[in-house]
Structures are given as C-alpha cells and as structure tokens.
Enzyme design. Structure first.
Site, PDB file in Angstrom:
ATOM      1  N   LYS A 116       0.958  -1.165  -0.164  1.00  0.00           N
ATOM      2  CA  LYS A 116      -0.047   0.049  -0.020  1.00  0.00           C
ATOM      3  C   LYS A 116       0.763   1.252  -0.022  1.00  0.00           C
ATOM      4  O   LYS A 116       1.379   1.670   1.114  1.00  0.00           O
ATOM      5  CB  LYS A 116      -0.811   0.013   1.190  1.00  0.00           C
ATOM      6  N   GLY A 141       6.786   5.784   7.848  1.00  0.00           N
ATOM      7  CA  GLY A 141       5.977   7.067   7.735  1.00  0.00           C
ATOM      8  C   GLY A 141       6.183   7.800   8.846  1.00  0.00           C
ATOM      9  O   GLY A 141       7.037   7.724   9.755  1.00  0.00           O
ATOM     10  N   SER A 142       4.951   8.645   9.473  1.00  0.00           N
ATOM     11  CA  SER A 142       4.997   9.740  10.178  1.00  0.00           C
ATOM     12  C   SER A 142       5.131   8.989  11.713  1.00  0.00           C
ATOM     13  O   SER A 142       4.255   7.814  11.818  1.00  0.00           O
ATOM     14  CB  SER A 142       4.207  10.701  10.126  1.00  0.00           C
ATOM     15  N   VAL A 202       1.256   8.397  12.502  1.00  0.00           N
ATOM     16  CA  VAL A 202       0.428   7.149  11.912  1.00  0.00           C
ATOM     17  C   VAL A 202       0.932   5.994  12.358  1.00  0.00           C
ATOM     18  O   VAL A 202       0.350   4.853  12.479  1.00  0.00           O
ATOM     19  CB  VAL A 202       0.495   7.540  10.470  1.00  0.00           C
ATOM     20  N   GLY A 203       2.289   5.921  12.467  1.00  0.00           N
ATOM     21  CA  GLY A 203       3.079   4.664  12.571  1.00  0.00           C
ATOM     22  C   GLY A 203       2.526   4.088  14.286  1.00  0.00           C
ATOM     23  O   GLY A 203       2.323   2.938  14.300  1.00  0.00           O
ATOM     24  N   GLU A 242       9.039   2.325  10.954  1.00  0.00           N
ATOM     25  CA  GLU A 242      10.256   3.344  10.886  1.00  0.00           C
ATOM     26  C   GLU A 242       9.702   4.663  10.717  1.00  0.00           C
ATOM     27  O   GLU A 242       8.801   5.016   9.930  1.00  0.00           O
ATOM     28  CB  GLU A 242      10.963   2.883   9.596  1.00  0.00           C
ATOM     29  N   CYS A 260      13.987  11.042   6.368  1.00  0.00           N
ATOM     30  CA  CYS A 260      13.804  10.899   7.846  1.00  0.00           C
ATOM     31  C   CYS A 260      15.161  11.153   8.364  1.00  0.00           C
ATOM     32  O   CYS A 260      15.133  11.477   9.642  1.00  0.00           O
ATOM     33  CB  CYS A 260      13.322   9.393   7.972  1.00  0.00           C
ATOM     34  N   GLU A 319       9.548  17.313  13.934  1.00  0.00           N
ATOM     35  CA  GLU A 319      10.103  17.048  12.842  1.00  0.00           C
ATOM     36  C   GLU A 319       9.284  18.068  11.693  1.00  0.00           C
ATOM     37  O   GLU A 319       8.061  17.806  11.930  1.00  0.00           O
ATOM     38  CB  GLU A 319       9.784  15.468  12.423  1.00  0.00           C
TER      39      GLU A 319
HETATM   40  P1  NAD Z   1       2.574   9.117   6.548  1.00  0.00           P
HETATM   41  O1  NAD Z   1       2.620   8.766   7.903  1.00  0.00           O
HETATM   42  O2  NAD Z   1       1.503  10.205   6.348  1.00  0.00           O
HETATM   43  O3  NAD Z   1       2.130   7.936   5.493  1.00  0.00           O
HETATM   44  C1  NAD Z   1       2.803   6.835   5.280  1.00  0.00           C
HETATM   45  C2  NAD Z   1       1.836   5.623   4.741  1.00  0.00           C
HETATM   46  O4  NAD Z   1       0.835   5.521   5.605  1.00  0.00           O
HETATM   47  C3  NAD Z   1       1.108   6.283   3.685  1.00  0.00           C
HETATM   48  O5  NAD Z   1       1.089   5.135   2.659  1.00  0.00           O
HETATM   49  C4  NAD Z   1      -0.132   6.420   3.999  1.00  0.00           C
HETATM   50  O6  NAD Z   1      -1.307   6.560   2.952  1.00  0.00           O
HETATM   51  C5  NAD Z   1      -0.252   5.267   5.041  1.00  0.00           C
HETATM   52  N1  NAD Z   1      -1.520   5.837   6.064  1.00  0.00           N
HETATM   53  C6  NAD Z   1      -1.872   7.250   6.447  1.00  0.00           C
HETATM   54  N2  NAD Z   1      -2.666   7.157   7.511  1.00  0.00           N
HETATM   55  C7  NAD Z   1      -2.951   5.616   7.847  1.00  0.00           C
HETATM   56  C8  NAD Z   1      -3.621   5.019   8.658  1.00  0.00           C
HETATM   57  N3  NAD Z   1      -4.266   5.573   9.689  1.00  0.00           N
HETATM   58  N4  NAD Z   1      -3.462   3.489   8.827  1.00  0.00           N
HETATM   59  C9  NAD Z   1      -2.606   2.995   8.050  1.00  0.00           C
HETATM   60  N5  NAD Z   1      -1.821   3.567   6.927  1.00  0.00           N
HETATM   61  C10 NAD Z   1      -2.048   4.913   6.855  1.00  0.00           C
HETATM   62  O7  NAD Z   1       4.132   9.567   6.180  1.00  0.00           O
HETATM   63  P2  NAD Z   1       4.439  10.378   4.712  1.00  0.00           P
HETATM   64  O8  NAD Z   1       4.123  11.738   4.543  1.00  0.00           O
HETATM   65  O9  NAD Z   1       4.024   9.452   3.451  1.00  0.00           O
HETATM   66  O10 NAD Z   1       6.181  10.300   4.772  1.00  0.00           O
HETATM   67  C11 NAD Z   1       6.854  11.355   5.571  1.00  0.00           C
HETATM   68  C12 NAD Z   1       7.184  10.513   6.956  1.00  0.00           C
HETATM   69  O11 NAD Z   1       7.727   9.401   6.813  1.00  0.00           O
HETATM   70  C13 NAD Z   1       7.957  11.523   7.519  1.00  0.00           C
HETATM   71  O12 NAD Z   1       7.846  11.623   9.010  1.00  0.00           O
HETATM   72  C14 NAD Z   1       9.485  10.758   7.530  1.00  0.00           C
HETATM   73  O13 NAD Z   1      10.197  11.209   8.619  1.00  0.00           O
HETATM   74  C15 NAD Z   1       8.969   9.283   7.451  1.00  0.00           C
HETATM   75  N6  NAD Z   1       9.902   8.424   6.935  1.00  0.00           N
HETATM   76  C16 NAD Z   1      10.758   7.449   8.041  1.00  0.00           C
HETATM   77  C17 NAD Z   1      11.502   6.891   7.409  1.00  0.00           C
HETATM   78  C18 NAD Z   1      12.422   5.920   8.264  1.00  0.00           C
HETATM   79  O14 NAD Z   1      13.024   4.874   7.624  1.00  0.00           O
HETATM   80  N7  NAD Z   1      12.475   6.099   9.496  1.00  0.00           N
HETATM   81  C19 NAD Z   1      11.877   6.739   6.075  1.00  0.00           C
HETATM   82  C20 NAD Z   1      11.164   7.610   5.261  1.00  0.00           C
HETATM   83  C21 NAD Z   1      10.214   8.642   5.758  1.00  0.00           C
END
Ligand code: NAD
Length: 474
Positions: free
Chosen positions: A170, A219-220, A223-224, A241, A275, A372
């Site tokens: 996804k 991701g963020s 959400v994580g 992550e 990130c 962040e």
């Molecule tokens: P995001 O958290 O908005 O989205 C990440 C994913 O989660 C997307 O596919 C999104 O559609 C999905 N999502 C959103 N809400 C959800 C829910 N309630 N349930 C399940 N899935 C859901 O992040 P983003 O804006 O796509 O990416 C940027 C973030 O990712 C930044 O915070 C960055 O630091 C982080 N990031 C971390 C790493 C790492 O390895 N630590 C690497 C790259 C990016």
C-alpha cells in the site's frame, strides 16, 4: 512531518486523489483510485493461496526472480529516475542514486534464499537432534511513504519475497505512479499474486493491517503508532520506521568548512524530506562562530531549482500543506524571539519551493526545536561543553540518527556510546545509509525490530524449534 496524514485524506474512500508534480502542480502525474477495503481483503486471499507455492518453488527460483527484477529495473533506470523526479520532486542525481540502490537491494536479497534457515544443536541430555528452522509468516502487508518511492517499497518487499512470503504493498498516494511502475516490473518477474499493489490512502492502509500476517510500516510517527496499535491488537509482528529530528554535533576541532558542506547537504538536500535529514545543528564552544557563518553561507548558496536540472540539490516540497507549514514557521521566527541566518521564506516561483533556511534563538519548546518539520530548515544551537551538546541532542522525542564532527577518535567513540539514536555518523552527514546493515531509530523514531540486512530476513520469518529423538524410545 506527515503531509498525507489521515486528516488530509478524503473521507469518501472511493474519491480519486491526484498525484501531482511538485515542481509543476498543474501536471497531474496520475489519478489515484483507492481500491477500498473489500479489494484489499480479496488480494490477501489470493496472496495467501499463492504463498505455499511461492515457498515450494525453491531457493533457485526465488533468487532468479529477484535477480531478473533487478535486471529489468536496471534496464529501466533512466525512465524510472525521471518518474521519481516528476512525481515526488527528487533531484535527478538523487533519483538516479535511488534507482541504483534499488537494483543493488534486489541483487543483495537475491542471494538470501541460499542462506541457512536454521541451526542444529546437541540436546542438553541424551541422544537426538535439536534444530531451529525459520518459516515465512505468509502474507506481508507493507505500508510506505512517498519520499523514497522505489527504495523503501523494495527494501521491505525484497527480503519478504526472498524468505517465501507473498507481499501486498500500500504505497503513499503521492507516489502512486512510481509504485505502479514497480508493480509492473515485478509482475514480469514473479508468479501471479505473489506481489500485489493496493493503491489508496489511510483506509486501505488500515484494511491491510486487518488481513496481513506481518506488517512493515514507514512513515510519520503519529500514523506509525496507530499502525503498531492495530497490528499488535491482532497479535501479528510489526515494525514501524518513523520520523526523525536529527542533530549534527560540531566540536571545536572539526574542519568547519567541510562540516558546513556536509551539514548543508543534510539539511537541504531533497528539500530536507528525508527521515535522516539534519534539522538541528549543535555547535560546541568555539565552533559556534565560524560554523554560524559557514553554514549560513552554504545554505544561501545551496543549489535550489527544478529537480530535473542536473545541478539541483534542493527541489520543491511534496505539497502545498508542507510548504504552508514551513512558511508559517519561517515567518514566525522573529516574533518567537529568534533570528533567520539564511533563507526564511517560500520562493516566488511556480511549484512548492522553500528557501534553505537556518535559524537560531527560538525558545526551547518552539516547533523547530521539538518537532520534525520535513523541509529544508535547521535550528542552530550552541553548547558550552560536549556533555551539554549530548543533552540537547537527546532532549527530543525522536532518536533516528545523529552526526558527530570531530577529529578526536576518543570523543567520537564516547559519543557513539552515549547518544540515544539508532544510527550514528562520524564526520559524515546524517543522511545516507548502507542497505545491508540494520536500519532504524530509537525512541519515537522506530518501533519493533530493525529493517534491512540480516535483521530483515529475521523479521519476515518466524523461528521454530524442533526436538528430534531417535524412534522406538519410551
Ligand atoms: P505518512 O505517515 O503520512 O504516510 C505513510 C503511509 O501510511 C502512506 O502510505 C499513507 O497512506 C499511510 N497511512 C496514512 N494513515 C494511515 C492509517 N491510519 N493507517 C494505515 N496507513 C496509513 O508519511 P508520509 O508523509 O508518506 O512520509 C513522511 C514521513 O515518513 C516522515 O515523518 C518521515 O520521517 C517518515 N519516514 C521515515 C523513514 C524511516 O525509515 N525512519 C523513512 C522515510 C520516511
């Protein structure tokens, strides 16, 4: 900071989203048709049915499939890099680097099916055999962000596939076209239903957790955490992550000119949307004055422009919400009692561009000090001693990566033991990681086991212990 949090997504799960070119928002790269929860469940059923066959094909077949995916990607390198530039605004040189890394990731994990899957031990008493054997979980649900639209899906999918899992991906809505191109390429290399793409947003992400046997999320942080709660509520393994608020610690003995170049690239490269980007710079003692000058100059001169131009290192931000947020923060620095040392505003040109920015003097609880931002902006702080610098660096909830700049090996090693982060770079930018070592963050930057390298092969499998006694015993 998330630009595609649940709140940004449409409440109607069937509404089409558009993935736009951040350098030219009139350019719609693709419409995103969220597949909906029922389609996610059906894809999981097909994947679960395909998985025993995918395991039975054997190591040579799985290895060959990953290797041919690598070759197909290498053959499509320029086209894929151009799509990354267009869809997420990554500067061309970095986009090419991401494709090359993705090819290397596939080739690395193509060797994994040949690795041992367990160990043999002597029993603690008597005859017999004790052994462990790792088994795939079944269906791996991957939820990925937009900023590494090829490398992150692959550094999850490749080890999951290598160990005999089927994969459901996804992707982030903003990276849908890249994910579709990747899925097309994998479809040629893999049997049906071994890898499936499930475009959509939060609804599809949540639905995926409900039907997977193992979940890997990047991701963020906000959400994580909800993803981890949902997965642990179902009792399935999960790794997440998350965000970073990474510090560069600059000691007085460092080569300040070279540090300023490294740190500027880590602050503003790809518009700070990694990130691992540096968002806090901590100058120790007499490093403060020369570093303030050199870093401000490096950021003022930082090559901002169209991500397709070969000289560009800082392109646009991913979307209007991200640009509005950083612009509000930049424009509020003086009112918060701080100073802008370089940059300080959005750029007056089409596309979602922000100037590489350095600020200092905001209060300790200012968002630039504690959150962040995911934009080309850093906060400069000063510390009288190394101990104070460590306290500042560790004084945030994130703990992904830090960099230490010094010529003193003793100090570097001591700090490597002290700083509460998942990764430490000495005399190198916080950005840039090797894909064959464990990758992940401490504190709010990561939950669950690490990604990549051997850690990934363990995450996508479960160990079973077997005790075997000679037959005919009573
Ligand atoms: P995001 O958290 O908005 O989205 C990440 C994913 O989660 C997307 O596919 C999104 O559609 C999905 N999502 C959103 N809400 C959800 C829910 N309630 N349930 C399940 N899935 C859901 O992040 P983003 O804006 O796509 O990416 C940027 C973030 O990712 C930044 O915070 C960055 O630091 C982080 N990031 C971390 C790493 C790492 O390895 N630590 C690497 C790259 C990016």
């Amino acid at each position: 900071m998330s630009t595609s949090s649940t709140a940004d997504l449409p409440t109607d799960p069937t509404a089409a989203l558009a993935s736009r070119n951040p350098a030219d928002p009139e350019d719609v790269v693709t419409l995103v048709e969220p597949v909906g929860a029922a389609a996610v469940a059906r894809a999981a059923e097909r994947a679960r049915a395909a998985q025993p066959g995918w395991l039975r094909v054997g190591a040579a077949f799985r290895s060959g499939a990953l290797d041919s995916a690598a070759s197909a990607l290498a053959a499509d390198a320029e086209g894929f890099a151009a799509l990354i530039v267009r869809e997420v605004g990554k500067p061309a040189a970095e986009a090419r680097g991401e494709v090359a890394r993705a090819v290397a990731i596939l080739r690395y994990y193509a060797q994994a099916p040949y690795l041992p899957v367990g160990e043999i031990h002597d029993p603690s008493a008597g005859d017999g055999l004790l052994y462990t054997r790792r088994h795939p979980h079944g269906v791996a649900g991957l939820i990925t962000p937009w900023n590494f639209p090829l490398a992150i899906p692959l550094w999850k999918a490749a080890p999951a596939l290598a160990t005999g899992n089927c994969v459901l991906l996804k992707p982030a809505p903003e990276a849908t076209a890249c994910a579709a191109r990747l899925a097309g390429l994998l479809a040629e290399a893999l049997p049906a239903d071994v890898f499936s793409l499930l475009p959509g947003g939060a609804h599809e992400g949540a639905a995926l957790i409900d039907v997977s046997d193992v979940v890997s999320f990047t991701g963020s942080t906000a959400v994580g955490r909800s993803v981890v709660r949902a997965a642990t509520g179902r009792g399935i393994p999960v790794q997440a992550e998350l965000g970073g608020q990474n510090a560069a610690l600059v000691l007085p003995d460092a080569d300040i000119e070279s540090v300023a170049g490294h740190v500027a690239a880590a602050v503003a490269g790809y518009a700070g949307q990694k990130c691992t980007a540096t968002s806090r710079v901590i100058a120790v003692g007499s490093a403060a004055e020369p570093l303030r000058e050199a870093l401000a100059a490096a950021l003022r001169d930082f090559p901002v422009g169209d991500p397709g131009d070969p000289g560009t290192a800082c392109g646009p931000l991913i979307g209007p919400a991200a640009l509005d947020r950083v612009t509000r923060l930049q424009q509020g620095v003086a009112a918060a009692g701080g100073r802008v040392l370089a940059g300080g505003d959005r750029l007056d040109r089409p596309g979602w561009y922000s100037a590489p920015t350095l600020v200092e003097g905001v209060p300790d609880d200012h968002p630039l000090a504690v959150e962040e931002v995911f934009a080309p902006i850093a906060l400069l702080r000063t510390a009288a001693t190394v101990e104070e610098a460590v306290a500042l660096a560790d004084g945030v909830r994130h703990g992904l990566v830090a960099s230490v700049h010094t010529r003193d090996l003793d100090t570097a090693l001591a700090l490597a033991g002290q700083l509460h982060v998942g990764m430490l770079k000495v005399n190198a930018p916080t950005t840039g990681v090797d894909f064959h070592l464990p990758f992940g963050g401490s504190k709010a930057s990561g939950l669950g086991p690490r990604e990549q390298g051997r850690a990934a092969l363990e995450f996508y499998t479960e160990s079973r212990t077997v005790s075997l006694l000679p037959g005919g015993r009573r």
